[in-house]
Design a protein around this motif. Structure first.
Motif, PDB file in Angstrom:
ATOM      1  N   TYR A  40       0.804  -1.225   0.000  1.00  0.00           N
ATOM      2  CA  TYR A  40       0.000   0.000   0.000  1.00  0.00           C
ATOM      3  C   TYR A  40       0.838   1.276   0.000  1.00  0.00           C
ATOM      4  O   TYR A  40       0.343   2.335   0.406  1.00  0.00           O
ATOM      5  N   GLY A  41       2.086   1.185  -0.452  1.00  0.00           N
ATOM      6  CA  GLY A  41       2.929   2.365  -0.542  1.00  0.00           C
ATOM      7  C   GLY A  41       3.491   2.847   0.771  1.00  0.00           C
ATOM      8  O   GLY A  41       4.077   3.930   0.841  1.00  0.00           O
ATOM      9  N   ARG A  42       3.380   2.070   1.820  1.00  0.00           N
ATOM     10  CA  ARG A  42       3.765   2.525   3.160  1.00  0.00           C
ATOM     11  C   ARG A  42       5.267   2.786   3.285  1.00  0.00           C
ATOM     12  O   ARG A  42       5.683   3.682   4.022  1.00  0.00           O
ATOM     13  N   THR A  43       6.076   1.986   2.624  1.00  0.00           N
ATOM     14  CA  THR A  43       7.527   2.085   2.791  1.00  0.00           C
ATOM     15  C   THR A  43       8.228   2.513   1.496  1.00  0.00           C
ATOM     16  O   THR A  43       9.381   2.160   1.275  1.00  0.00           O
ATOM     17  N   GLU A  44       7.507   3.275   0.665  1.00  0.00           N
ATOM     18  CA  GLU A  44       8.045   3.686  -0.639  1.00  0.00           C
ATOM     19  C   GLU A  44       8.592   2.473  -1.399  1.00  0.00           C
ATOM     20  O   GLU A  44       9.775   2.403  -1.737  1.00  0.00           O
ATOM     21  N   PRO A  45       7.737   1.503  -1.694  1.00  0.00           N
ATOM     22  CA  PRO A  45       8.218   0.264  -2.317  1.00  0.00           C
ATOM     23  C   PRO A  45       8.862   0.467  -3.678  1.00  0.00           C
ATOM     24  O   PRO A  45       9.661  -0.379  -4.114  1.00  0.00           O
ATOM     25  N   TRP A  46       8.546   1.587  -4.338  1.00  0.00           N
ATOM     26  CA  TRP A  46       9.182   1.863  -5.628  1.00  0.00           C
ATOM     27  C   TRP A  46      10.700   1.988  -5.489  1.00  0.00           C
ATOM     28  O   TRP A  46      11.418   1.872  -6.478  1.00  0.00           O
ATOM     29  N   THR A  47      11.188   2.196  -4.283  1.00  0.00           N
ATOM     30  CA  THR A  47      12.639   2.322  -4.074  1.00  0.00           C
ATOM     31  C   THR A  47      13.311   0.980  -3.805  1.00  0.00           C
ATOM     32  O   THR A  47      14.538   0.901  -3.859  1.00  0.00           O
ATOM     33  N   TRP A  48      12.522  -0.080  -3.523  1.00  0.00           N
ATOM     34  CA  TRP A  48      13.153  -1.366  -3.195  1.00  0.00           C
ATOM     35  C   TRP A  48      12.461  -2.584  -3.807  1.00  0.00           C
ATOM     36  O   TRP A  48      13.107  -3.612  -4.033  1.00  0.00           O
TER      37      TRP A  48
END
Length: 385
Positions: free
Chosen positions: A183-191
């Motif tokens: 749900y985008g909580r941990t900025e998944p686009w970065t990892w």
């Protein structure tokens, strides 16, 4: 982190995945083997599968309430009496890839939010067993949904929980598209691109205009992270479900296409209107979403409450103007510019075409032509070399 070394996900998603998911329409307790076969047949008969919606994802609540004596997940005995392997074969016989849902903790989301009476249906400490089970059933796509996996004493953390399943999937030897949902909580686009082929970037999409625009605002900040084999996922489509009007449905779908988003339909195709079918099978918009360059559109805001999304294509460029106001706006094309009154919305070269949002053919964006965009509507334009 696990001690095993992850060698890398299979490169099997060069363009955004497309398909259908059961959740938005049927949610938890309303899915069954018979109903889903009917949906699959409707997707074929309507032309949606042929248009590219070829991944059939069965979301939460397919499971029996308990695991088997061998610790393996199994299908609900009443609603899915033939078993998931047999259902997967039925889907593949119709030309679909077979998608399934799982979660990394002890519970699935439906156990938390829908009172699904399961026990230990999450994959915690059973990642390898579950991955082998899925591979044995012929699963091609896995949606792995966080569902507060750090509760109940698991000690799980982002992104470790998702790496554990990535390793387990790799160990099966089967190439499975891996959809990460936190749900985008941990900025998944970065990892998340190290492990998955797509990752949710926002909270769950709702059936209203405000939700669509809120998600668009989030996507505008992260479009650079989308590309072949790693896609920002702004959640499943709501077109065809109650809540959006006809114009809002068009803008929602066009936006997802310009954002290079995975396109997972979430309506009931057995009862969809011709208009919804025409929208979702629009070859011009789908061609933008599936463009092999894989670059998502970036946004400018030349006028308050008017967004302009510009996307480079493998053979040209595409623009989407979104009217977020409650009033109709009028655009003209003059001297190589798209204008709102005296304000330049975007430079657009001669030879560009306005794309139909449902059925029809592209129309030339000619000098001096007046284009009307209704409230919450959009204007889609492309220029092919």
């Amino acid at each position: 982190m696990t001690d095993l070394q992850y060698s890398g996900k299979p490169l099997i998603a060069p363009v955004p995945p497309m398909g259908w998911n059961s959740w938005n329409c049927f949610r938890c307790h309303d899915i069954s083997e018979q109903k889903l076969i009917e949906v699959a047949d409707a997707l074929v008969a309507s032309g949606m599968q042929a248009a590219g919606f070829d991944t059939f994802v069965i979301d939460d609540c397919w499971q029996a309430h308990t695991r088997g004596a061998d610790g393996r997940l199994r299908s609900h005995p009443t609603r899915f009496p033939s078993g998931m392997a047999a259902l997967g074969q039925e889907l593949k016989a119709r030309g679909f890839k077979f998608g399934l849902y799982a979660s990394p903790g002890r519970k699935t989301c439906a156990m938390i939010y829908d009172r699904y009476p399961g026990r230990d249906l999450g994959s915690f400490n059973r990642e390898e067993l579950d991955a082998q089970t899925f591979a044995g059933w012929g699963v091609d796509f896995l949606k792995y949904d966080w569902c507060e996996a750090d509760e109940d004493g698991t000690g799980l953390r982002y992104p470790d929980a998702f790496e554990r399943m990535a390793l387990a999937l790799e160990g099966t030897g089967r190439k499975i598209i891996y959809s990460i949902s936190e749900y985008g909580r941990t900025e998944p686009w970065t990892w998340a691109g190290d492990y998955g082929h797509m990752w949710r970037t926002t909270v769950d999409i709702e059936r209203n205009w405000a939700s669509i625009m809120s998600i668009a605002d989030t996507q505008a900040l992260i479009t650079e992270f989308a590309g072949p084999h790693h896609w920002n996922d702004p959640d499943m489509l709501q077109a065809g479900n109650p809540g959006l009007n006809k114009v809002e449905e068009e803008t929602h779908f066009a936006l997802w296409c310009y954002l290079a988003a995975p396109l997972m339909a979430g309506h009931d195709p057995r009862t969809m209107s011709d208009g919804v079918r025409e929208l979702l099978t629009n070859p011009h918009l789908l061609g933008i979403d599936q463009d092999p360059l894989g670059k998502a559109a970036s946004r400018t805001q030349p006028v308050q409450d008017v967004d302009v999304w510009a996307r480079p294509l493998s053979d040209g460029e595409a623009w989407l103007v979104v009217n977020k106001t409650e009033n109709t706006i009028h655009l003209t094309h003059q001297d190589g510019e798209l204008r709102l009154g005296q304000v330049t919305i975007s430079p657009i070269a001669a030879g560009a075409q306005v794309l139909p949002l449902r059925s029809g053919s592209p129309a030339p964006l000619t000098e001096g032509t007046l284009w009307e965009i209704p409230p919450h509507g959009c204007l889609a334009v492309s220029h092919r070399d």
